[in-house]
Design a protein around this motif. Structure first.
Motif, short mmCIF file in Angstrom:
data_model
loop_
_atom_site.label_atom_id
_atom_site.label_comp_id
_atom_site.label_asym_id
_atom_site.label_seq_id
_atom_site.Cartn_x
_atom_site.Cartn_y
_atom_site.Cartn_z
N SER A 117 0.84 -1.21 0.00
CA SER A 117 0.00 0.00 0.00
C SER A 117 0.87 1.25 0.00
O SER A 117 0.65 2.18 -0.79
CB SER A 117 -0.90 0.04 1.24
OG SER A 117 -1.70 -1.10 1.30
N GLU A 118 1.85 1.28 0.90
CA GLU A 118 2.70 2.47 0.99
C GLU A 118 3.52 2.67 -0.28
O GLU A 118 3.73 3.80 -0.74
CB GLU A 118 3.64 2.37 2.20
CG GLU A 118 2.95 2.70 3.50
CD GLU A 118 2.03 3.90 3.38
OE1 GLU A 118 2.53 5.00 3.04
OE2 GLU A 118 0.81 3.75 3.58
N VAL A 140 1.17 4.00 -2.99
CA VAL A 140 0.87 5.41 -2.73
C VAL A 140 2.06 6.28 -3.13
O VAL A 140 1.91 7.34 -3.76
CB VAL A 140 0.48 5.62 -1.25
CG1 VAL A 140 0.44 7.11 -0.90
CG2 VAL A 140 -0.86 4.97 -0.94
N ALA A 141 3.27 5.81 -2.81
CA ALA A 141 4.48 6.58 -3.17
C ALA A 141 4.63 6.64 -4.69
O ALA A 141 5.04 7.68 -5.24
CB ALA A 141 5.71 5.94 -2.53
N GLN A 142 4.32 5.55 -5.40
CA GLN A 142 4.38 5.59 -6.87
C GLN A 142 3.39 6.62 -7.42
O GLN A 142 3.69 7.35 -8.38
CB GLN A 142 4.06 4.21 -7.46
CG GLN A 142 5.14 3.17 -7.21
CD GLN A 142 4.79 1.82 -7.83
OE1 GLN A 142 4.08 1.74 -8.83
NE2 GLN A 142 5.28 0.74 -7.24
N ILE A 143 2.20 6.67 -6.82
CA ILE A 143 1.19 7.62 -7.28
C ILE A 143 1.66 9.05 -7.02
O ILE A 143 1.57 9.92 -7.89
CB ILE A 143 -0.16 7.32 -6.59
CG1 ILE A 143 -0.70 5.96 -7.08
CG2 ILE A 143 -1.17 8.43 -6.85
CD1 ILE A 143 -1.76 5.35 -6.19
N GLU A 144 2.20 9.30 -5.84
CA GLU A 144 2.75 10.63 -5.54
C GLU A 144 3.83 11.02 -6.54
O GLU A 144 3.96 12.18 -6.91
CB GLU A 144 3.39 10.65 -4.15
CG GLU A 144 2.44 10.74 -3.01
CD GLU A 144 3.14 10.48 -1.68
OE1 GLU A 144 2.43 10.27 -0.70
OE2 GLU A 144 4.40 10.47 -1.63
N ARG A 192 -6.94 1.44 0.97
CA ARG A 192 -5.92 2.49 1.13
C ARG A 192 -5.82 3.31 -0.17
O ARG A 192 -5.69 4.53 -0.15
CB ARG A 192 -4.57 1.85 1.46
CG ARG A 192 -3.40 2.78 1.56
CD ARG A 192 -3.41 3.56 2.86
NE ARG A 192 -2.28 4.48 2.95
CZ ARG A 192 -2.31 5.75 2.55
NH1 ARG A 192 -3.41 6.25 2.04
NH2 ARG A 192 -1.25 6.51 2.68
N LEU A 193 -5.86 2.60 -1.31
CA LEU A 193 -5.71 3.28 -2.59
C LEU A 193 -6.94 4.11 -2.93
O LEU A 193 -6.84 5.14 -3.60
CB LEU A 193 -5.43 2.27 -3.70
CG LEU A 193 -4.08 1.57 -3.59
CD1 LEU A 193 -3.97 0.44 -4.61
CD2 LEU A 193 -2.92 2.56 -3.77
N ARG A 194 -8.10 3.64 -2.47
CA ARG A 194 -9.30 4.40 -2.77
C ARG A 194 -9.21 5.80 -2.18
O ARG A 194 -9.66 6.78 -2.78
CB ARG A 194 -10.56 3.68 -2.26
CG ARG A 194 -11.78 4.18 -3.00
CD ARG A 194 -13.01 3.34 -2.84
NE ARG A 194 -13.25 2.97 -1.47
CZ ARG A 194 -13.57 1.75 -1.09
NH1 ARG A 194 -13.70 0.79 -1.97
NH2 ARG A 194 -13.78 1.49 0.18
N VAL A 201 -6.70 7.58 -2.08
CA VAL A 201 -5.81 8.39 -2.91
C VAL A 201 -6.49 8.79 -4.21
O VAL A 201 -6.19 9.83 -4.79
CB VAL A 201 -4.50 7.61 -3.21
CG1 VAL A 201 -3.54 8.44 -4.02
CG2 VAL A 201 -3.86 7.14 -1.93
N THR A 215 -7.44 1.71 -10.11
CA THR A 215 -6.70 0.51 -9.72
C THR A 215 -7.12 -0.67 -10.59
O THR A 215 -8.29 -0.78 -10.99
CB THR A 215 -6.98 0.18 -8.24
OG1 THR A 215 -8.39 0.07 -8.05
CG2 THR A 215 -6.43 1.25 -7.33
#
Ligand code: CP3
Length: 348
Positions: free
Chosen positions: A192-193, A196-200, A235-237, A239, A243
């Motif tokens: 998850s982390e 999220v970091a890839q998305i950021e 978690r991704l939702r 952000v 997905t």
């Protein structure tokens, strides 16, 4: 040739949201890699892990299929196993053998010894690749990030490499159930982390490859894996980027994968797309599902089967054309290119 009314970025992201598109978007799992001569040229100098550790090289390899094939999405060049390294597993890719983990997880104590990861530090190179690719693409096509799913990552961590029967994995799952859930919890937190970091860093959608989860019965998937996959998608939702959720041989699990999460469910070639929509509902968004072996078939048969996949989609919104599992080594590049053009022409 290629229909350019919508930008390709819009095409992919609209399909993922179930909106109408000018032509069906197409990309290929494992579209970068050994079947491309320009990848082999780089691989003759650098190992897989060295490529992943050098953002400029990894970015170049990510872009190779976009330039060469005209696909509607780029997928980050990395590997699902990379996050296992900062967790404390010693990973190596051995020639001809695939991945090897020298200190596999075999006991509850091994699970307790795994470290939580801070992807912005320990996977900074991958995130830099995301930034470089996103900049180089300049909006031409969207960039997909990805990570492994909890069962698949656990299977490599426990088996210490690839497996057919997943016997060590299942013995751990049934015999050390509390430690199993702690392991999957750690893996799903790390994934998850990392996502999220890839998305950021600029990934515009992310795919979870739970490639080998089809090895489980529906009851075991529900009990041993689904809660952990669901945590990732929840978690991704938060952000808010699209997905995709994929596994091989998941014909018995499709509804459960959908319950776990993912805006798009990836199907392999064993489940016809129209059956997928019947089971997952008319608003489902599906990705797939040409047998990658067809890229070796005579052109007439390849074309017939591309038509058949598109016929099953029946022009529904929410179809993303792909292979049903990754492109195989030795695949003729011109066949891959022909599929891109055919999908665009036939769906126009
Ligand atoms: O183009 C892309 O799809 C992006 C890059 C990518 C790689 N691995 C690079 C790679 C992606 C998305 C993956 C995902 C991956 N890695 C999966 C899930 C997808 C699937 O195929 O089910 C899995 C199970 C792995 C683990 C893995 N990596 C194995 C078992 C192997 C060895 C077997 C093989 O396919 O070669 C790898 C090596 C690997 N990862 C290669 C590439 C391009 C080939 C290595 C090489 O160049 O020597």
């Amino acid at each position: 040739m290629a229909v350019m009314e919508q930008t390709q970025t819009a095409r992919f992201l609209r399909a993922v949201r179930g909106e109408s598109v000018d032509v069906t978007p197409v990309w290929f799992m494992r579209q970068a890699g050994r079947y491309l001569p320009e990848y082999r040229a780089i691989r003759s100098r650098l190992s897989l892990l060295e490529i992943c550790a050098r953002p400029e090289v990894a970015a170049e390899v990510t872009l190779q299929p976009v330039t060469r094939l005209g696909v509607d999405a780029a997928i980050l060049f990395a590997d699902i196993l990379l996050p296992l390294v900062p967790m404390g597993l010693r990973l190596e890719f051995q020639a001809g053998e695939g991945p090897v983990i020298h200190n596999p997880v075999r006991s509850p104590a091994d699970v307790a010894a795994l470290r939580p990861i801070e992807p912005r530090e320990s996977l900074a190179g991958v995130l830099e690749t995301v930034r470089l690719v996103r900049g180089a693409l300049a909006g031409r096509v969207p960039l997909l990030g990805f990570a492994g799913g909890p069962f698949t990552l656990a299977s490599y961590a426990i088996e210490g490499g690839s497996s057919r029967q997943f016997l060590a994995t299942k013995r751990f799952m049934y015999g050390e159930t509390r430690a199993w859930h702690r392991l999957l919890r750690r893996l799903s937190d790390a994934v998850s982390e990392y996502l999220v970091a890839q998305i950021e860093a600029g990934a515009e959608a992310v795919q979870v490859f739970d490639s080998w989860v089809g090895a489980l019965s529906p009851a075991d998937y529900t009990q041993y894996v689904l809660p952990h996959s669901r945590r990732i998608f929840e978690r991704l939702r938060a952000v808010g980027v699209p997905t995709l959720h994929f596994g091989v041989g998941t014909g018995a699990l499709l509804e459960l994968l959908q319950q776990a999460g993912g805006d798009v469910i990836g199907l392999d070639w064993r489940v016809p797309l129209d059956e997928g929509w019947r089971r997952l509902g008319p608003h489902a968004r599906l990705q797939g599902n040409l047998d990658p072996a067809l890229l070796f078939a005579p052109r007439a048969e390849l074309e017939r089967q591309v038509r058949s996949v598109l016929a099953q989609a029946e022009g529904r919104t929410g179809h993303i054309f792909n292979v049903g599992h990754g492109i195989l080594p030795g695949t003729p590049v011109d066949a891959v290119r022909a599929v891109v053009d055919l999908v665009h022409q036939l769906s126009a």
